[in-house]
Scaffold this motif. Structure first.
Motif, PDB file in Angstrom:
ATOM      1  N   LEU A 121       5.787   7.302  14.503  1.00 20.14           N
ATOM      2  CA  LEU A 121       5.421   6.028  13.891  1.00 20.14           C
ATOM      3  C   LEU A 121       5.028   5.008  14.952  1.00 20.14           C
ATOM      4  O   LEU A 121       4.020   4.308  14.826  1.00 20.14           O
ATOM      5  N   ARG A 122       5.837   4.923  15.986  1.00 21.92           N
ATOM      6  CA  ARG A 122       5.551   3.995  17.079  1.00 21.92           C
ATOM      7  C   ARG A 122       4.189   4.291  17.702  1.00 21.92           C
ATOM      8  O   ARG A 122       3.371   3.389  17.917  1.00 21.92           O
ATOM      9  N   GLY A 123       3.949   5.562  17.984  1.00 20.33           N
ATOM     10  CA  GLY A 123       2.702   5.949  18.626  1.00 20.33           C
ATOM     11  C   GLY A 123       1.480   5.675  17.776  1.00 20.33           C
ATOM     12  O   GLY A 123       0.445   5.221  18.280  1.00 20.33           O
ATOM     13  N   CYS A 162       0.817  -1.220   0.000  1.00 16.30           N
ATOM     14  CA  CYS A 162       0.000   0.000   0.000  1.00 16.30           C
ATOM     15  C   CYS A 162       0.850   1.269   0.000  1.00 16.30           C
ATOM     16  O   CYS A 162       0.539   2.232  -0.699  1.00 16.30           O
ATOM     17  N   HIS A 163       1.911   1.259   0.800  1.00 16.61           N
ATOM     18  CA  HIS A 163       2.704   2.475   0.988  1.00 16.61           C
ATOM     19  C   HIS A 163       3.827   2.628  -0.029  1.00 16.61           C
ATOM     20  O   HIS A 163       4.561   3.617   0.011  1.00 16.61           O
ATOM     21  N   GLY A 164       3.944   1.660  -0.938  1.00 16.39           N
ATOM     22  CA  GLY A 164       4.949   1.744  -1.989  1.00 16.39           C
ATOM     23  C   GLY A 164       6.249   1.073  -1.599  1.00 16.39           C
ATOM     24  O   GLY A 164       6.594   1.013  -0.416  1.00 16.39           O
ATOM     25  N   PRO A 165       6.990   0.552  -2.575  1.00 17.56           N
ATOM     26  CA  PRO A 165       8.227  -0.175  -2.287  1.00 17.56           C
ATOM     27  C   PRO A 165       9.306   0.680  -1.637  1.00 17.56           C
ATOM     28  O   PRO A 165      10.210   0.158  -0.987  1.00 17.56           O
ATOM     29  N   ASP A 166       9.210   1.998  -1.809  1.00 21.96           N
ATOM     30  CA  ASP A 166      10.185   2.899  -1.195  1.00 21.96           C
ATOM     31  C   ASP A 166       9.575   3.682  -0.036  1.00 21.96           C
ATOM     32  O   ASP A 166      10.182   4.616   0.483  1.00 21.96           O
ATOM     33  N   ALA A 167       8.351   3.305   0.360  1.00 24.32           N
ATOM     34  CA  ALA A 167       7.637   3.940   1.478  1.00 24.32           C
ATOM     35  C   ALA A 167       7.358   5.416   1.243  1.00 24.32           C
ATOM     36  O   ALA A 167       7.194   6.184   2.185  1.00 24.32           O
ATOM     37  N   ARG A 168       7.256   5.806  -0.029  1.00 23.35           N
ATOM     38  CA  ARG A 168       6.951   7.202  -0.349  1.00 23.35           C
ATOM     39  C   ARG A 168       5.452   7.431  -0.540  1.00 23.35           C
ATOM     40  O   ARG A 168       5.029   8.513  -0.942  1.00 23.35           O
ATOM     41  N   GLY A 169       4.659   6.415  -0.252  1.00 17.66           N
ATOM     42  CA  GLY A 169       3.219   6.543  -0.386  1.00 17.66           C
ATOM     43  C   GLY A 169       2.746   6.166  -1.770  1.00 17.66           C
ATOM     44  O   GLY A 169       3.530   6.079  -2.713  1.00 17.66           O
ATOM     45  N   ALA A 170       1.444   5.926  -1.891  1.00 17.67           N
ATOM     46  CA  ALA A 170       0.883   5.513  -3.173  1.00 17.67           C
ATOM     47  C   ALA A 170      -0.611   5.792  -3.188  1.00 17.67           C
ATOM     48  O   ALA A 170      -1.243   5.996  -2.145  1.00 17.67           O
ATOM     49  N   VAL A 171      -1.171   5.804  -4.399  1.00 26.91           N
ATOM     50  CA  VAL A 171      -2.601   6.013  -4.591  1.00 26.91           C
ATOM     51  C   VAL A 171      -3.170   4.814  -5.326  1.00 26.91           C
ATOM     52  O   VAL A 171      -2.607   4.359  -6.321  1.00 26.91           O
ATOM     53  N   ALA A 172      -4.268   4.282  -4.814  1.00 28.31           N
ATOM     54  CA  ALA A 172      -4.966   3.184  -5.482  1.00 28.31           C
ATOM     55  C   ALA A 172      -6.449   3.515  -5.464  1.00 28.31           C
ATOM     56  O   ALA A 172      -7.087   3.473  -4.409  1.00 28.31           O
ATOM     57  N   GLY A 173      -6.993   3.879  -6.620  1.00 29.87           N
ATOM     58  CA  GLY A 173      -8.385   4.297  -6.668  1.00 29.87           C
ATOM     59  C   GLY A 173      -8.566   5.575  -5.872  1.00 29.87           C
ATOM     60  O   GLY A 173      -7.905   6.573  -6.109  1.00 29.87           O
ATOM     61  N   ASN A 174      -9.461   5.542  -4.881  1.00 29.66           N
ATOM     62  CA  ASN A 174      -9.673   6.725  -4.048  1.00 29.66           C
ATOM     63  C   ASN A 174      -9.018   6.585  -2.686  1.00 29.66           C
ATOM     64  O   ASN A 174      -9.355   7.304  -1.743  1.00 29.66           O
ATOM     65  N   VAL A 175      -8.081   5.646  -2.566  1.00 33.54           N
ATOM     66  CA  VAL A 175      -7.388   5.422  -1.298  1.00 33.54           C
ATOM     67  C   VAL A 175      -5.958   5.929  -1.395  1.00 33.54           C
ATOM     68  O   VAL A 175      -5.212   5.540  -2.292  1.00 33.54           O
ATOM     69  N   SER A 186      -2.435   6.029   0.475  1.00 32.22           N
ATOM     70  CA  SER A 186      -1.590   5.480   1.533  1.00 32.22           C
ATOM     71  C   SER A 186      -0.412   6.430   1.698  1.00 32.22           C
ATOM     72  O   SER A 186       0.365   6.623   0.765  1.00 32.22           O
ATOM     73  N   PRO A 187      -0.264   7.042   2.855  1.00 32.51           N
ATOM     74  CA  PRO A 187       0.720   8.114   3.023  1.00 32.51           C
ATOM     75  C   PRO A 187       2.163   7.646   2.978  1.00 32.51           C
ATOM     76  O   PRO A 187       2.465   6.468   3.173  1.00 32.51           O
ATOM     77  N   ALA A 188       3.036   8.595   2.737  1.00 29.66           N
ATOM     78  CA  ALA A 188       4.472   8.340   2.804  1.00 29.66           C
ATOM     79  C   ALA A 188       4.868   8.087   4.255  1.00 29.66           C
ATOM     80  O   ALA A 188       4.389   8.765   5.169  1.00 29.66           O
ATOM     81  N   LEU A 189       5.729   7.101   4.465  1.00 30.19           N
ATOM     82  CA  LEU A 189       6.219   6.771   5.802  1.00 30.19           C
ATOM     83  C   LEU A 189       7.726   6.938   5.907  1.00 30.19           C
ATOM     84  O   LEU A 189       8.273   6.982   7.010  1.00 30.19           O
TER      85      LEU A 189
END
Length: 226
Positions: A184-186, A158-171, A173-176
């Protein structure tokens, strides 16, 4: 984790999330990423609304627990502020601040932070090693492959192979990548405990519930160092 945003209302997106191909999809994705607001006005508004006091003028955060906004999807930032405003997401400071940010200013602020350079990695964290964590290899495996035996999908799916985030349809997934370790822990702990529930898909609560405290710590460290 940040979680997933969906159903971004037509504040700056009267994009009906229909099947887009080629240049149309590229343009739509660009709007989701960088927004359609005025980043120059956004810089001014982010200062006036005290955003910079915690998140920094460059969006990289001023404390270990303050999320970095630089390079994040503008549409995701708008969704989160709206959720703080509505009560769908709660935070002692943001739940008070968000209702006072006008929609017009919010669009500009999101465009400003989205256009800031994302934090470079790797970077050290003062908190690294303070809590027990699974090995970095375990964290990387969870991120890249998940754990099919436990029904945990790969974070990268969901978040992309490089964790830079991605878009799928109307969802969205933010960059991490390079996010604050403590943040992140919290957030993963909040998803696990059900304290945060503003994921459009509901996937984050189910996923985090299956992670051990050691795995959460390892993933937080792994992502913060990318």
């Amino acid at each position: 984790m940040y979680g997933h945003s969906g159903g971004v209302a037509p504040l700056f997106l009267s994009l009906a999330f229909v099947a887009m191909t080629g240049s149309a999809w590229a343009q739509g994705n660009e709007v989701l990423r960088h927004g359609s607001g005025d980043p120059t006005l956004g810089k001014q508004s982010s200062e006036a609304e005290l955003c910079q006091e915690c998140h920094g003028a460059d969006g990289r955060g001023t404390t270990a627990a303050t999320p970095r906004l630089a390079g994040q999807f503008a549409a995701y930032l708008i969704k989160q502020v709206r959720d703080f405003r509505s009560g769908a997401r709660k935070h002692s400071a943001m739940s008070v601040i968000a209702p006072n940010i006008a929609d017009e200013d919010l669009v500009d602020i999101a465009a400003y932070f989205a256009r800031q350079e994302a934090p470079p990695g790797p970077h050290a964290s003062a908190e690294s090693g303070l809590l027990p964590a699974a090995s970095p290899a375990v964290a990387r495996a969870l991120f890249e492959q998940g754990d099919a035996a436990r029904g945990i999908p790969a974070c990268a799916a969901c978040h992309g192979p490089d964790a830079r985030g991605a878009v799928a349809g109307n969802v969205i997934s933010p960059a991490l990548r390079g996010q604050q370790l403590a943040y992140l822990r919290g957030q993963m702990a909040s998803w696990k405990l059900g304290e945060r529930r503003n994921d459009a898909t509901g996937q984050m609560n189910a996923l985090a519930a299956k992670l051990s405290a050691e795995e959460i710590e390892a993933l937080a460290e792994y992502l913060s160092r990318l």
